[in-house]
Design an enzyme around this catalytic site. Structure first.
Site, PDB file in Angstrom:
ATOM      1  N   ASP A 218      25.522 -15.358  20.352  1.00  0.00           N
ATOM      2  CA  ASP A 218      24.948 -16.595  19.823  1.00  0.00           C
ATOM      3  C   ASP A 218      23.847 -16.283  18.813  1.00  0.00           C
ATOM      4  O   ASP A 218      22.770 -15.794  19.174  1.00  0.00           O
ATOM      5  CB  ASP A 218      24.372 -17.422  20.978  1.00  0.00           C
ATOM      6  CG  ASP A 218      23.685 -18.678  20.494  1.00  0.00           C
ATOM      7  OD1 ASP A 218      24.125 -19.220  19.472  1.00  0.00           O
ATOM      8  OD2 ASP A 218      22.715 -19.107  21.134  1.00  0.00           O
TER       9      ASP A 218
ATOM     10  N   ASP B 137      25.133 -20.451  12.843  1.00  0.00           N
ATOM     11  CA  ASP B 137      25.031 -20.323  14.298  1.00  0.00           C
ATOM     12  C   ASP B 137      26.402 -20.084  14.920  1.00  0.00           C
ATOM     13  O   ASP B 137      27.219 -20.996  15.005  1.00  0.00           O
ATOM     14  CB  ASP B 137      24.388 -21.590  14.863  1.00  0.00           C
ATOM     15  CG  ASP B 137      24.274 -21.569  16.377  1.00  0.00           C
ATOM     16  OD1 ASP B 137      24.498 -20.497  16.980  1.00  0.00           O
ATOM     17  OD2 ASP B 137      23.964 -22.613  16.965  1.00  0.00           O
TER      18      ASP B 137
END
Length: 566
Positions: free
Chosen positions: A158, A351
């Site tokens: 992430d 992201d």
């Protein structure tokens, strides 16, 4: 008579499918009533490459060159697994001995891992991205008591958060967890941490232990790790990962930026350059499918075999998220003609933990209007655009030819130039698990956001993305795995002039850094207290009473020890 029968039976079929499997879709299927003839949107010709791929790498450690004593970059190719629609995860071993992890044994009752709910939005704003949104389904689990096995931990990658955390206790939806008590090298740091995402949160004990990444490094490294003992909507049915690896900057780390991040520790101990790159190979695969797709996370460099052409770089505007500057969006080659600050409202970030392309509300509304207008489908339910409904077509037909390309313009390192990344409909009109029978259903891979533009997996699966922290920039290049039936589903082109675009499209932010927010509120509170004391001194008469006392005695009332701050 046949057409009438189909018109009557198709809605009944959709309702029957929903009753048979309530987690198959978030809302009833939407069947397009009319379909116009297909019109394909031609690609804009790309100019000649500006520089060679190696030259544009600017001296970064390439995977074909040794970067550190402990690193084996070539082994990092294909080191990711992707659970379609639920993120990409990396195999890790934690603790000493590293192989000793505990596995939760599960027994299934009407268990179905398939869900079409839009997953992820974890970052943190909170908006980072973890795979959220799956419906709860009937599953029973039992923990295997103290049984050790060779089950590695699978850690979600992430780039929208900064904490490294793993399941530290049995959980209904987790196969494997890390038991800190069984590791001889684990050290508890004496405090807990809670991390909240857009959807979902967890609380864990903060400690440190050694970590091994089998595919890429020959040594172990001492890192900070949180062992999760409580969570809400974080671990969900059907996921195949059991932890999260936050690769953003330390500014976002919880409880404070003083907690050294995983990647910062790796750079220091493995002596690798401060850069990593990702290839996510899930383009066109069904969301929430039972299979997995691959990818690569190259820690410390760039692997030339994972991209073609040039790497185009855009500056990182601020080092917290990977915040970049969006100049404009085009739908089918036509600009949305919005003020460029609208695209960067609050922030625009890259992201990997967010599934969809998320857009600020005003931009999202403009995109939906433009896509609907160009899609050649006159009637479409609002529920499709909002993600509440699916659209279904016959198995013999694919909908992608009806939809336009979407292009995002980013500012180049030379601020007078820009480049363009383009995704084809195959990336944002996403197939769900087949409903069976004669229909295939799709979801809209774009959603609205309240506080950011997020370039998530919907876009990232079309490119090889370089996070060059050393030079404060993010790079995009064409990815060989971003293709379907031998044809690419993404494009990249440039350079283009920015003469008609504002010199700065990032709105002035008042104290983006959370630390500055804390300092500002503290100073305001102190000023308020001082002001209140001054007002009280003016209003209340000051009375001074002189009482004799023994000079050798220091009473409690005058003692600094009693009143000092602790």
């Amino acid at each position: 008579m046949g057409a009438l029968a189909r018109a009557l039976l198709l809605p009944l079929l959709a309702q029957w499918l929903l009753r048979a499997d309530p987690v198959l879709a978030p809302a009833p299927f939407t069947l397009p009533l009319q379909v116009a003839s297909a019109t394909r949107h031609p690609a804009s010709p790309a100019p000649e490459p500006v520089t060679s791929a190696l030259a544009r790498a600017n001296g970064l450690a390439l995977a074909l060159e040794p970067a550190g004593v402990n690193a084996n970059f070539l082994a990092m190719v294909d080191n990711l697994q992707g659970d379609s629609g639920r993120g990409y995860y990396l195999e890790m071993l934690i603790g000493t001995p590293p192989q000793k992890t505990l596995q939760a044994a599960r027994s299934q009752r009407n268990w179905n891992p398939h869900s079409s709910s839009p997953l992820f939005s974890l970052g943190w704003m909170s908006e980072c991205a973890c795979p959220w949104g799956l419906g709860v389904i009937g599953t029973t689990w039992a923990a295997r008591s103290r049984a050790s096995s060779l089950h590695q931990l699978q850690i979600l990658v992430d780039t929208g958060s900064s904490n490294f955390a793993v399941a530290g206790a049995p959980h209904s939806y987790v196969d494997t967890y890390f038991d800190a008590e069984r590791s001889s090298t684990y050290r508890f740091k004496g405090y807990e941490v809670t991390v909240k995402y857009t959807q979902g949160s967890w609380t864990g004990f903060v400690g440190e232990d050694v970590v091994t990444i089998p595919k890429g490094f020959n040594s172990s490294f001492l890192v900070n790790v949180a062992t999760i003992f409580k969570s809400e909507n974080f671990f969900l049915p059907g996921i195949k990962w059991n932890g999260i690896l936050g690769l953003a900057y330390a500014t976002l780390a919880k409880p404070s930026s003083s907690l050294k991040t995983f990647f910062d520790s790796l750079v220091t101990q493995a002596k690798i350059p401060n850069v990593f790159s990702m290839q996510m190979c899930g383009a066109g695969l069904p969301i929430a499918g039972s299979g997995t797709n691959g990818g690569s996370l190259v820690l410390g460099g760039i692997e030339p075999s994972l991209y073609t052409g040039d790497i185009w770089y855009t500056p990182i505007k601020e080092e917290w998220y990977y915040q970049i500057e969006i100049l404009k969006l085009e739908i089918g080659g036509q600009s949305l003609n919005l003020d460029c600050k609208e695209y960067n409202a609050d922030k625009a970030i890259v992201d990997s933990g967010t599934t969809l392309l998320r857009l600020p509300q005003k931009v999202f509304d403009a995109v939906v209007e433009a896509v609907a207008r160009t899609s050649m489908i006159p009637e479409f339910s609002d529920g499709f655009w909002s993600g509440a409904q699916l659209a279904c077509w016959a198995n013999s037909e694919t909908p992608w030819s009806y939809f336009p390309k979407i292009s995002i313009y980013l500012r180049e390192e030379n601020s007078s130039r820009s480049f363009r990344i383009t995704i084809l409909p195959q990336l944002y009109i996403q197939p769900m698990m087949g409903a069976g029978l004669n229909y295939e259903c799709y979801r809209f891979g774009i959603s609205s956001s309240t506080n950011a533009l997020v370039i998530g997996a919907t876009v990232m699966e079309g490119f090889y993305v370089v996070f060059d922290r050393a030079h404060k920039r993010v790079g995009f290049a064409a990815s060989p795995c971003a293709e379907m039936a031998g044809a690419p589903v993404s494009e990249i082109a440039g350079p283009f002039s920015t003469e008609d675009i504002a010199s700065n499209c990032v709105p002035a932010q008042a104290l983006n850094d959370p630390i500055l927010w804390i300092v500002s509120y503290t100073l305001m509170s102190v000023c308020g207290v001082i002001l209140l004391i001054l007002i009280l001194l003016l209003l209340i008469p000051f009375q001074c009473r002189h009482t004799p006392r023994d000079p050798e005695v220091v009473n409690d009332e005058s003692s600094l020890v009693r009143h000092r701050w602790k």
